[in-house]
Motif scaffolding. Structure first.
Motif, mmCIF file in Angstrom:
data_model
loop_
_atom_site.group_PDB
_atom_site.id
_atom_site.type_symbol
_atom_site.label_atom_id
_atom_site.label_comp_id
_atom_site.label_asym_id
_atom_site.label_seq_id
_atom_site.Cartn_x
_atom_site.Cartn_y
_atom_site.Cartn_z
ATOM 1 N N GLY A 55 0.812 -1.211 0.000
ATOM 2 C CA GLY A 55 0.000 0.000 0.000
ATOM 3 C C GLY A 55 0.846 1.262 0.000
ATOM 4 O O GLY A 55 0.420 2.309 -0.500
ATOM 5 N N GLY A 56 2.067 1.176 0.548
ATOM 6 C CA GLY A 56 2.981 2.306 0.493
ATOM 7 C C GLY A 56 3.344 2.674 -0.929
ATOM 8 O O GLY A 56 3.369 3.860 -1.308
ATOM 9 N N LEU A 57 3.632 1.663 -1.737
ATOM 10 C CA LEU A 57 3.932 1.887 -3.145
ATOM 11 C C LEU A 57 2.748 2.545 -3.847
ATOM 12 O O LEU A 57 2.918 3.455 -4.668
ATOM 13 C CB LEU A 57 4.288 0.563 -3.823
ATOM 14 N N SER A 58 1.551 2.093 -3.505
ATOM 15 C CA SER A 58 0.354 2.692 -4.102
ATOM 16 C C SER A 58 0.219 4.159 -3.716
ATOM 17 O O SER A 58 -0.175 4.996 -4.535
ATOM 18 C CB SER A 58 -0.893 1.922 -3.662
ATOM 19 N N MET A 59 0.563 4.484 -2.473
ATOM 20 C CA MET A 59 0.520 5.877 -2.028
ATOM 21 C C MET A 59 1.489 6.729 -2.838
ATOM 22 O O MET A 59 1.155 7.821 -3.307
ATOM 23 C CB MET A 59 0.856 5.955 -0.537
ATOM 24 N N ALA A 60 2.711 6.231 -3.013
ATOM 25 C CA ALA A 60 3.721 6.979 -3.773
ATOM 26 C C ALA A 60 3.288 7.194 -5.208
ATOM 27 O O ALA A 60 3.435 8.291 -5.767
ATOM 28 C CB ALA A 60 5.060 6.249 -3.731
ATOM 29 N N LEU A 109 2.861 7.545 4.899
ATOM 30 C CA LEU A 109 3.221 8.960 4.792
ATOM 31 C C LEU A 109 4.622 9.138 4.209
ATOM 32 O O LEU A 109 4.867 10.054 3.408
ATOM 33 C CB LEU A 109 3.130 9.634 6.165
ATOM 34 N N LEU A 110 5.544 8.276 4.607
ATOM 35 C CA LEU A 110 6.895 8.333 4.036
ATOM 36 C C LEU A 110 6.871 8.003 2.546
ATOM 37 O O LEU A 110 7.611 8.598 1.753
ATOM 38 C CB LEU A 110 7.823 7.377 4.786
ATOM 39 N N TRP A 111 6.004 7.081 2.162
ATOM 40 C CA TRP A 111 5.865 6.771 0.742
ATOM 41 C C TRP A 111 5.236 7.932 -0.024
ATOM 42 O O TRP A 111 5.555 8.157 -1.191
ATOM 43 C CB TRP A 111 5.048 5.498 0.552
ATOM 44 N N ALA A 112 4.351 8.670 0.629
ATOM 45 C CA ALA A 112 3.799 9.873 -0.010
ATOM 46 C C ALA A 112 4.907 10.870 -0.302
ATOM 47 O O ALA A 112 4.918 11.529 -1.352
ATOM 48 C CB ALA A 112 2.733 10.507 0.887
ATOM 49 N N LEU A 113 5.874 10.996 0.616
ATOM 50 C CA LEU A 113 7.020 11.870 0.389
ATOM 51 C C LEU A 113 7.860 11.366 -0.780
ATOM 52 O O LEU A 113 8.342 12.169 -1.600
ATOM 53 C CB LEU A 113 7.869 11.938 1.663
ATOM 54 N N VAL A 114 8.039 10.048 -0.883
ATOM 55 C CA VAL A 114 8.763 9.477 -2.020
ATOM 56 C C VAL A 114 8.072 9.870 -3.328
ATOM 57 O O VAL A 114 8.719 10.279 -4.301
ATOM 58 C CB VAL A 114 8.856 7.939 -1.901
ATOM 59 N N GLY A 115 6.744 9.743 -3.353
ATOM 60 C CA GLY A 115 6.006 10.103 -4.559
ATOM 61 C C GLY A 115 6.169 11.567 -4.914
ATOM 62 O O GLY A 115 6.342 11.920 -6.091
ATOM 63 N N LEU A 116 6.148 12.435 -3.912
ATOM 64 C CA LEU A 116 6.320 13.866 -4.151
ATOM 65 C C LEU A 116 7.723 14.163 -4.683
ATOM 66 O O LEU A 116 7.898 14.932 -5.638
ATOM 67 C CB LEU A 116 6.065 14.635 -2.853
ATOM 68 N N CYS A 117 8.722 13.545 -4.090
ATOM 69 C CA CYS A 117 10.116 13.814 -4.481
ATOM 70 C C CYS A 117 10.495 13.159 -5.813
ATOM 71 O O CYS A 117 11.532 13.496 -6.391
ATOM 72 C CB CYS A 117 11.064 13.336 -3.385
ATOM 73 N N SER A 118 9.659 12.232 -6.280
ATOM 74 C CA SER A 118 9.956 11.596 -7.567
ATOM 75 C C SER A 118 9.723 12.529 -8.741
ATOM 76 O O SER A 118 10.084 12.205 -9.883
ATOM 77 C CB SER A 118 9.098 10.333 -7.743
ATOM 78 N N GLY A 364 1.025 1.486 -9.047
ATOM 79 C CA GLY A 364 0.574 1.251 -7.680
ATOM 80 C C GLY A 364 -0.575 0.267 -7.596
ATOM 81 O O GLY A 364 -0.637 -0.571 -6.696
ATOM 82 N N ALA A 365 -1.487 0.355 -8.572
ATOM 83 C CA ALA A 365 -2.688 -0.487 -8.522
ATOM 84 C C ALA A 365 -2.381 -1.946 -8.823
ATOM 85 O O ALA A 365 -2.998 -2.841 -8.239
ATOM 86 C CB ALA A 365 -3.724 0.040 -9.510
ATOM 87 N N GLY A 366 -1.418 -2.197 -9.726
ATOM 88 C CA GLY A 366 -1.108 -3.574 -10.094
ATOM 89 C C GLY A 366 -0.633 -4.416 -8.916
ATOM 90 O O GLY A 366 -1.246 -5.456 -8.590
ATOM 91 N N PRO A 367 0.442 -4.018 -8.225
ATOM 92 C CA PRO A 367 0.895 -4.795 -7.064
ATOM 93 C C PRO A 367 -0.126 -4.841 -5.936
ATOM 94 O O PRO A 367 -0.267 -5.868 -5.256
ATOM 95 C CB PRO A 367 2.166 -4.049 -6.626
ATOM 96 N N LEU A 368 -0.843 -3.727 -5.727
ATOM 97 C CA LEU A 368 -1.852 -3.718 -4.674
ATOM 98 C C LEU A 368 -2.966 -4.710 -4.996
ATOM 99 O O LEU A 368 -3.412 -5.474 -4.127
ATOM 100 C CB LEU A 368 -2.427 -2.316 -4.518
ATOM 101 N N GLY A 369 -3.398 -4.726 -6.250
ATOM 102 C CA GLY A 369 -4.425 -5.680 -6.651
ATOM 103 C C GLY A 369 -3.961 -7.116 -6.494
ATOM 104 O O GLY A 369 -4.708 -7.984 -6.016
ATOM 105 N N ALA A 370 -2.699 -7.376 -6.880
ATOM 106 C CA ALA A 370 -2.147 -8.724 -6.729
ATOM 107 C C ALA A 370 -2.099 -9.131 -5.258
ATOM 108 O O ALA A 370 -2.419 -10.281 -4.896
ATOM 109 C CB ALA A 370 -0.756 -8.784 -7.345
ATOM 110 N N SER A 371 -1.710 -8.185 -4.379
ATOM 111 C CA SER A 371 -1.641 -8.489 -2.942
ATOM 112 C C SER A 371 -3.029 -8.720 -2.357
ATOM 113 O O SER A 371 -3.223 -9.610 -1.513
ATOM 114 C CB SER A 371 -0.945 -7.345 -2.203
#
Length: 409
Positions: A55-60, A109-118, A364-371
């Motif tokens: 879910g972190g990856l999905s957030m990013a 929240l840390l993953w959200a920061l990763v998404g912003l910084c990407s 984000g949706a692909g891995p989350l859906g698989a999980s």
């Protein structure tokens, strides 16, 4: 002048830009391809579910998708270099900060920061610069830089697994951020630029012979059937391939394969994607680009069939991973190439940035859906079954895009 002579001149003049951009593109592999290696140790250490972790990856990817179009507009206005250099520092620092997570909320929240910084290291940043200084060899040049994702897909799981064994998953994130900063930042400072920074390096671009939409306003282009079909196909293809790439180690391990063998097969995706990307780039400069992208979109259907028919069989897993690698290798640069040829360079950043955002959502949706499928069914078989019709649907959408011929100047 002969196109081959112009192509060689482009490479002599700008090979260092391509090398730097390829390493820059590998940056985004850090969070996509490291999380697969982190799943088991984090689940053991923290007691979280796989859905909570991915879910972190999905957030990013959600955050990255929301800012993607704005990044594209910024590229068109100020150029790639001004985004890339500070972007490297910010992004690698945000990856290192993932080591601080202690609760699922903090992790997200840390993953959200990763998404912003990407924002400063998205493929759009690197592809826009290279597309602006290459024309005759644009397909192959973009393929080379986007091979950085294959480089990352090959190195990141192996490096991350080694670091986890040596120092644990927390310090592994710190080391990954530091290693990629050291590899990319000095090169970007010295070599990275686009036509905006050095306009004399650009080769005069060939025009599109019968595409009035290429000269239309940005909103008209985005609402055109060609752009919509291309975006939907790219989204579906990304959804399927990222579900495979993030889940494949767990998927193969759950069929009885030992983890070391599964990780080796997973690394094959990265290696094959490099070969597929380079071969695809070569073909993009020579044949109808729709054929290249349609083939890339259809390949995961073969992987799903093989893994369903022969679970736990190493030869079938090797072939299936190879097909995923070829798909990953060809899809993004085909998308970039089709945008640049159908719609021109004036709005390339905004157009490609928007599609990259759509693809980020799918990432984000692909891995989350698989999980989610795994957490509810205890198996990945439903994911494998769904990948077959989805892949064929994406290939059909690409095939439905009306062809436009180019005219040489």
């Amino acid at each position: 002048m002969d196109d081959r002579i112009l192509a060689r001149a482009e490479w002599r003049r700008s090979w260092a830009v391509v090398l730097t951009a390829a390493i820059g593109v590998s940056l985004t592999s850090l969070y996509v391809y490291s999380i697969g290696a982190m799943l088991a140790p984090m689940q053991h250490d923290l007691g979280w579910t796989r859905t909570q972790i991915t879910g972190g990856l999905s957030m990013a990817t959600l955050i990255a998708a929301l800012i993607g179009p704005f990044v594209g507009v910024a590229i068109d206005r100020i150029g790639s270099r001004r985004l890339a250099i500070p972007g490297i520092v910010a992004f690698c620092s945000s990856v290192a900060l993932l080591s601080l997570a202690t609760t699922p909320l903090m992790w997200w929240l840390l993953w959200a920061l990763v998404g912003l910084c990407s924002a400063g290291v998205k493929p759009t940043v690197w592809a826009a610069a290279v597309s602006s200084i290459f024309d005759r060899s644009r397909g192959f040049a973009v393929a080379v830089i986007l091979s950085g994702t294959g480089l990352g897909a090959t190195l990141v799981p192996v490096v991350a697994s080694g670091l986890i064994s040596a120092v644990g998953w927390r310090l592994a994130y710190v080391c990954l951020g530091g290693l990629w900063t050291a590899a990319s930042l000095p090169l970007a400072i010295r070599f990275f630029y686009g036509a905006r920074e050095r306009p004399l390096t650009a080769t005069p671009e060939r025009t599109i012979g019968s595409s009035p939409v290429a000269h239309a306003p940005l909103r008209t282009i985005m609402l055109s059937p060609r752009y919509i079909l291309l975006g939907l196909a790219a989204m579906i293809c990304t959804l399927v391939t990222t579900a495979y790439t993030v889940s494949i180690i767990s998927l193969l391990s759950d069929t009885g394969m030992n983890t070391g063998t599964a990780a080796t097969i997973a690394a094959e995706i990265g290696l094959v994607s490099i070969a597929g990307r380079l071969a695809g780039g070569y073909l993009l400069d020579r044949i109808d680009a729709r054929l290249v992208m349609a083939a890339a979109a259809a390949l995961p259907a073969g992987s799903g069939l093989l893994l369903l028919a022969m679970p736990g069989q190493i030869p079938a897993a090797i072939v299936a991973a190879g097909l995923i690698g070829l798909s990953v290798g060809s899809e993004l640069n085909a998308t970039s190439y089709l945008i640049s040829r159908y719609f021109g360079q004036a709005n390339f950043g905004a157009l490609f940035g928007t599609l990259v955002s759509v693809m980020a959502l799918a990432t984000g949706a692909g891995p989350l859906g698989a999980s989610l499928i795994y957490d509810h069914t205890g198996t990945y078989r439903l994911m494998l079954g769904l990948s077959i019709p989805l892949s064929l649907l994406a290939a059909g959408m690409v095939s439905a895009i009306r062809h436009v011929r180019r005219t040489a100047d």
